[in-house]
Design a protein around this motif. Structure first.
Motif, PDB file in Angstrom:
ATOM      1  N   GLY A  56      47.772  42.854  36.884  1.00 53.99           N
ATOM      2  CA  GLY A  56      47.062  44.152  36.902  1.00 53.99           C
ATOM      3  C   GLY A  56      45.710  44.477  37.225  1.00 53.99           C
ATOM      4  O   GLY A  56      45.531  45.765  37.432  1.00 53.99           O
ATOM      5  N   VAL A  57      44.956  43.357  37.153  1.00 54.02           N
ATOM      6  CA  VAL A  57      43.549  43.788  37.341  1.00 54.02           C
ATOM      7  C   VAL A  57      43.305  43.669  38.832  1.00 54.02           C
ATOM      8  O   VAL A  57      43.291  42.417  39.429  1.00 54.02           O
ATOM      9  N   LEU A  58      42.736  44.657  39.291  1.00 60.15           N
ATOM     10  CA  LEU A  58      42.327  44.915  40.686  1.00 60.15           C
ATOM     11  C   LEU A  58      40.951  44.562  41.033  1.00 60.15           C
ATOM     12  O   LEU A  58      40.783  44.285  42.001  1.00 60.15           O
ATOM     13  N   ALA A  59      40.127  44.607  40.243  1.00 58.69           N
ATOM     14  CA  ALA A  59      38.694  44.337  40.420  1.00 58.69           C
ATOM     15  C   ALA A  59      37.982  43.951  39.048  1.00 58.69           C
ATOM     16  O   ALA A  59      38.480  44.636  38.066  1.00 58.69           O
ATOM     17  N   SER A 110      27.489  39.196  29.633  1.00 59.05           N
ATOM     18  CA  SER A 110      27.717  39.719  28.497  1.00 59.05           C
ATOM     19  C   SER A 110      28.870  40.709  28.179  1.00 59.05           C
ATOM     20  O   SER A 110      29.593  40.771  27.215  1.00 59.05           O
ATOM     21  N   ALA A 111      29.388  41.279  29.312  1.00 56.48           N
ATOM     22  CA  ALA A 111      30.193  42.133  29.604  1.00 56.48           C
ATOM     23  C   ALA A 111      31.016  42.072  30.958  1.00 56.48           C
ATOM     24  O   ALA A 111      30.462  41.392  31.758  1.00 56.48           O
ATOM     25  N   ALA A 112      32.339  42.923  30.977  1.00 63.46           N
ATOM     26  CA  ALA A 112      33.027  42.847  32.314  1.00 63.46           C
ATOM     27  C   ALA A 112      33.383  44.395  32.433  1.00 63.46           C
ATOM     28  O   ALA A 112      33.906  44.905  31.482  1.00 63.46           O
ATOM     29  N   SER A 113      33.298  44.767  33.815  1.00 57.91           N
ATOM     30  CA  SER A 113      33.603  45.974  34.008  1.00 57.91           C
ATOM     31  C   SER A 113      35.064  45.893  35.075  1.00 57.91           C
ATOM     32  O   SER A 113      34.884  45.142  35.631  1.00 57.91           O
ATOM     33  N   LEU A 114      36.090  46.576  34.537  1.00 55.95           N
ATOM     34  CA  LEU A 114      37.414  46.351  35.072  1.00 55.95           C
ATOM     35  C   LEU A 114      38.103  47.210  35.731  1.00 55.95           C
ATOM     36  O   LEU A 114      37.892  48.481  35.374  1.00 55.95           O
ATOM     37  N   TYR A 115      38.682  47.314  36.907  1.00 53.57           N
ATOM     38  CA  TYR A 115      39.664  48.159  37.301  1.00 53.57           C
ATOM     39  C   TYR A 115      41.098  47.632  37.281  1.00 53.57           C
ATOM     40  O   TYR A 115      41.205  46.904  37.893  1.00 53.57           O
ATOM     41  N   VAL A 116      41.744  48.429  36.319  1.00 55.19           N
ATOM     42  CA  VAL A 116      43.069  47.759  36.071  1.00 55.19           C
ATOM     43  C   VAL A 116      44.167  48.808  36.889  1.00 55.19           C
ATOM     44  O   VAL A 116      43.885  50.179  36.628  1.00 55.19           O
ATOM     45  N   GLU A 117      45.223  48.340  37.098  1.00 56.31           N
ATOM     46  CA  GLU A 117      46.342  48.873  37.662  1.00 56.31           C
ATOM     47  C   GLU A 117      46.808  50.256  36.217  1.00 56.31           C
ATOM     48  O   GLU A 117      47.444  49.331  35.327  1.00 56.31           O
TER      49      GLU A 117
END
Length: 773
Positions: free
Chosen positions: A480-483, A596-603
């Motif tokens: 589900g993680v697109l980016a 330290s962190a991650a930005s995600l674009y999730v379905e």
């Protein structure tokens, strides 16, 4: 005169209500905070570090000006809360004295604090308890160092440190997904392997002590132990937002009431002044019969005193309701044990005094102009106006120069002062309406700028410590993680000349799409190598511009310092962020390619499953879902703003109706003889009403045309004064807001015309025939 008395009284009521409600809300909130801070011994200095032995506390207590030091263990943890669709974050804070601490005491609402020596009891903050139905006696599961531990909830509490409990990295609280847990020191020592050590301390100062030398000495002593820099109370996250809100409420209690009062006072002055001028012949007759000027003045002063007192009573009652509504909205926003609304008597007295003064000046100025005339002169009708062909008529086509149109234009231009007062009244009423309803536009712009243009991902995860960039590839492989894009967040102290600010810098990669800073023209700005990018408010605080040089000191690792140029200034609505290119930042800290962190674009359909999986991953410290953040934002910030906006819009509507109705009613009173004469000469009721309302329509149109650009000036002023370090209020007014404001004025004009037309139809034609020329 009951219609005029009521509308003029409502003008007074609107001004008094906004002033009394705003001032009383500010005072009530300030007093409640002051009482809570005093009873719970809220510290003056706060410091966070990696790990230090308890033996150093003696040295900290010996610093000149330090009254008391409370060492603690504080860590962010994940809570396994089955009812939550995503991981619940929590801050665990150790207690040294079962809640009865020397500093930052707990205010217990239900139950008790954890017993001394208990390793499985915890008190929880009231906001989370209420949002999730947690009660004393319930159990809560916490992920500690990769192991799930169960804690028994002994009590529900408040703390002065968490009046505004917000998850690190977020600008607003989410009570459903962020908790504060207080445990006995023995439980924290065992859970985090901190035996005889601490990683957080709160310090109180002796009265009159300057905190800066104390902070400098604390930083010197604790630097070897990984201190990220001590901060004053004003920079403590909860207190900073609370003070920002208090300052904003203080600004509101002066600027907006000043605008409302200024408009109401002007309208009150002009309406009552025109009312007196319209009674010129009656005043002259009384003067001829021997009435002294003092008696006439007292008569009108009594009249306006009655009107103002009616308005003041209504205004104080409305101000009470306004203030109660504001305090009620604050009670779900700031967690204080007591937040009663306390009406400030002096505010009511000042509001009444200003209203009486404004009304008296209007009456006495008009009265003075009448009584200066000889009674025989004043008793005669005013001399007819010297009507001439104006330049406006020359611009009109020949077929447009009909008699009634010429009468409308020449009457409007021939009485410039009267026309100007009506136009000014309407022009000032329009910004009141815009001010009441523009907040929805501002909130929408804040959301669009921050959550759609800048933060484009729909989920953010943070790690307990810097991790190898390979973890971003692992996250990108999750279903589900697109980016997925990594970020490095480092606490820093920025210095520019004598100014400094403790904040964090966010490291971004070139080409990142999920977090993109923007400039004032909404163009994406990439972080430049070997430079730093500042938000506009931070640049203003440090007094630097693009191209300037600032000193950057990392507050972790080897605490390196470096001078960097400011590559760009970006605009953001929330917080005061700082950006660097991630490769530059990692070289600066000398920690390798870490994040330290991650930005995600999730379905969206995969969000729930991913959230459940993240609950059990020890490499993740906290998870933030944008949808929940936006919901919390609307519940908290937007809800609070909309309460204020709705009340201001109601008062603005009252002012608009008062302005328009009084202008129409007094205009009829001033021209009653002329209009009745036209009826005698054969004009129909509709034609006579058309002449009166035609002039009125010209004045209303001019007032709206002037009022709309005036609204822009007022909104710019309010946005500039109401912005703070937490939020930047954008001075944005949507076209529909202008349309609504103009529409309310037009509706008020139509309603007033309908009411006044009945009086036009009942004009006394016999009295007009008997009038001496």
């Amino acid at each position: 005169m009951r219609g005029q008395v009521l509308t003029i009284a409502l003008l007074v009521a609107a001004g008094v209500a906004v002033f009394v409600g705003s001032v009383s809300t500010y005072e009530s909130l300030g007093r409640a905070v002051e009482r809570f801070y005093a009873t719970t011994r809220f510290p003056q200095v706060f410091v966070t570090l990696k790990r230090a032995p308890l033996s150093i506390v003696t040295q900290l207590n010996a610093i000149p000006g330090v009254a008391s030091v409370e060492p603690r263990i504080v860590r962010e943890v994940i809570v396994d809360w089955p009812a939550a669709s995503q991981p619940v974050s929590a801050r665990m804070v150790s207690l040294n004295h079962a809640g009865d601490e020397n500093l930052a005491r707990l205010s217990l609402r239900r139950g008790t604090a954890p017993d001394p020596g208990s390793s499985r009891e915890a008190a929880i903050n009231e906001a989370f308890a209420e949002a999730n139905g947690v009660n004393p006696g319930d159990d809560i599961r916490v992920l500690l160092n990769g192991k799930v531990e169960a804690f028994h909830i002994s009590g529900v509490a408040l703390s002065p440190e968490y009046v505004y409990a917000v998850k690190p990295g977020l600008p607003i609280p989410d009570d459903r997904l962020y908790a504060i847990l207080w445990v006995d020191r023995s439980a924290a020592e065992a859970g985090f392997d901190m035996k005889a050590a601490f990683n957080d301390a709160v310090i109180s100062l002796a009265p009159g002590t300057d905190p800066k030398p104390v902070i400098d000495e604390l930083d010197r002593l604790l630097e070897p132990y990984g201190s990220v820099g001590a901060v004053e109370r004003r920079d403590q996250p909860s207190n900073r937002f609370l003070e920002d809100e208090l300052n904003q409420q203080k600004v509101m209690s002066t600027t907006i009431p000043f605008i409302f009062f200024g408009v109401a006072a002007f309208l009150l002055n002009s309406a009552l002044g025109r009312l007196v001028a319209a009674q010129r012949e009656q005043i002259a007759a009384l003067k001829a019969l021997g009435f002294p000027t003092t008696a006439l003045s007292l008569h009108y002063l009594k009249l306006i005193l009655v009107i103002v007192l009616i308005g003041a009573v209504l205004g104080i009652a409305a101000g009470w309701g306004f203030g109660k509504a504001m305090i009620a909205s604050y009670q779900g926003f700031f967690r204080l044990p007591q937040l009663p609304f306390e009406l400030v008597p002096w505010a009511a007295a000042v509001g009444i005094a200003i209203s009486v003064t404004a009304a008296s000046l209007g009456v006495l100025t008009a009265l003075r102009q009448v009584v200066r005339l000889a009674p025989a002169v004043a008793m005669r009708p005013a001399a007819p106006l010297d009507f001439r062909r104006s330049w406006i008529e020359a611009l009109l086509p020949r077929n447009a120069a009909r008699s009634r149109r010429m009468m409308i234009l020449r009457n409007t231009a021939g009485r410039p002062l009267r026309s100007l007062l009506t136009v000014a009244g309407v022009a000032l009423a329009v910004p009141m309406m815009v001010l009441g309803i523009f907040w929805r536009d501002a909130i929408g712009e804040m959301i669009d700028l921050q959550f759609n243009l800048v933060e484009r991902g729909n989920a953010t995860v943070t790690f307990p410590h810097p991790m190898d960039r390979a973890i971003i590839r692992d996250l990108a492989r999750e279903p589900g993680v697109l980016a997925a894009e990594g970020q490095r967040i480092v606490p820093v102290r920025l210095r520019a000349g004598q100014r400094s600010y403790l904040t964090s810098v966010i490291g971004l990669s070139v080409g990142d799409q999920l977090r993109r800073p923007h400039d004032a023209m909404l163009r994406p700005i990439a972080a430049a190598p070997d430079a730093i990018t500042l938000t506009r408010r931070l640049a203003e605080r440090l007094d630097v511009q693009a191209g300037g040089i600032i000193s950057v000191e990392a507050m972790e690792g080897r605490r390196r310092k470096r001078d960097l140029p400011v590559s760009a200034i970006v605009d953001e609505s929330i917080g005061m962020a700082t950006y660097m290119e991630i490769e530059t930042l990692n070289r600066f800290t000398d920690e390798g390619a870490v994040v330290s962190a991650a930005s995600l674009y999730v379905e969206p359909t995969a969000m729930l499953a991913l959230g459940r999986k993240f609950k059990n991953l020890p490499t993740i410290e906290s998870v933030t879902m944008k949808a929940y953040t936006l919901t919390s934002f609307m519940d908290k910030i937007a809800g609070l703003v909309f309460v204020t906006a709705g009340i201001l819009a109601a008062f603005a509507t009252i002012i608009t109706v008062g302005v328009v109705y009084n202008s129409a009613r007094i205009g009829l009173q001033e021209r009653a003889w002329e209009l009745a004469s036209l009826r005698v000469l054969g004009f129909t009721r509709g034609e006579v009403a058309g002449i009166l309302f035609g002039e009125f329509a010209v004045e209303i149109t001019l007032g709206i045309v002037i009022g709309l650009p005036l609204s822009r000036i007022v909104i710019d002023l309010i946005a500039r004064l109401h912005s703070n370090e937490s939020f930047q209020i954008p001075a944005v007014v949507a076209p529909q807001t202008y349309v609504i404001a103009a529409g309310v004025v037009l509706l008020a004009a139509a309603a007033s015309a309908y009411i006044v037309k009945g009086r036009v139809d009942r004009l006394d034609l016999v009295a007009a025939l008997k009038t001496r020329e």
